[in-house]
Design a protein around this motif. Sequence first.
Motif: not given
Length: 378
Positions: A219-238, A51-60
């Motif tokens: 990485g910056e946007v992933a941190a915002r997602i985690e802070e605002q939603t409580g979900l886990k967000a990781q970059t593609r490489d992570e 899934a090359p387009e995804a820069e961040i994966w958000v999950m439980d």
Amino acid sequence: MLWIAIRMLTGDAQKFYGLLFGIAFSTLLITQQLTIFVNLIERGASGVYNAPEAEIWVMDPVSRTTDVSYAMPSTALDEVRSVPGVEWAVPHLRSAASVRTKEGDLEQVAIIGVDDATLIGLPQNLVEGSKQALQQPDTVIIDDGGLFNMFGPGADVMGERLELNDQRAVIRGVADSIPAFTSTAVLYTKYSRALNFVPGTRNRLSFVLVGVSDGLSAGEVAARIEEQTGLKAQTRDEFAEAGVDFIIENTGIPTNFGITVILGFVVGVAIVGLTFSLFIRDNIRQFGALKAIGLTNMKIVRMVAVQAGMVGAIGYALGVMSTAIFLWSFSGNPFFKGFYIPWQIPLISMGAVILILAITGWLALRSVLSTEPASVFR
């Protein structure tokens, strides 16, 4: 003197070829097994790279990899979309299912639901068919590895009908995807259709795939997602690294391949050490004669080092070349698709060869250095 050392080495063809075989076999075993190991554990990240387009994966928060995940409520998609810096966010479903072919065979498959509108989550290239075929009713796209495993090599599956949860699924494309760690076939379809193919619990959303706005880092946007939603967000490489780590931590693959690599090193020491020792013993009188005419121990060491270096260079080259030939000869097998030799592995093999020659050369030299020149004339 160095030319004499080479002539002494090649003069005994049996021992010379025995030394070459020992080094070449050890290099082949170490290089091949390390190559397979690295490529195999990298398969743990295949779901991310497909899934090359995804820069961040958000999950439980309890989800660990693309294959080990816990479903989220559909409202999570809107929560992610509301985070500043999120350019776009689309749903992504991954689930296991069983299909029945027209021959009546039952096969285990993985169902992946991609965004209905953008088809984000689908592999970038198709071997056969078009991505737009997913807009047709009941359409699924199968991965090329799954095609080989389910229908055999060279099978024409375009239009093939499958029974999936009492519903019809028609194959109208073949994806050129990175193979998964397991040999399970993968069927791609639209997210809305995947919900009907694999009915289950109230929560069905496996992941949210996110694109990042210009000027912001993932990485910056992933941190915002985690802070605002409580979900886990990781970059593609992570997230890709998490998939590799999961295989290393939860399977016996590292141990098994590690044992094989160690055995390759031990076999190399045994074969080369024994053969080198026999070579030195058979030429002990020649070395003694050279010492008798004034050759110092340091020059004797250089002669043995040249002999070891010549054997090591030729044997190492043969071993690495044999590994490349092995991968090339099996390149048509889906299991070896995309296999490559990382540049670090030949360096590791070279270090192992140098260590083998250093150990065996030192053991063989002890008898030469302790030889008295006068013993030649007794």
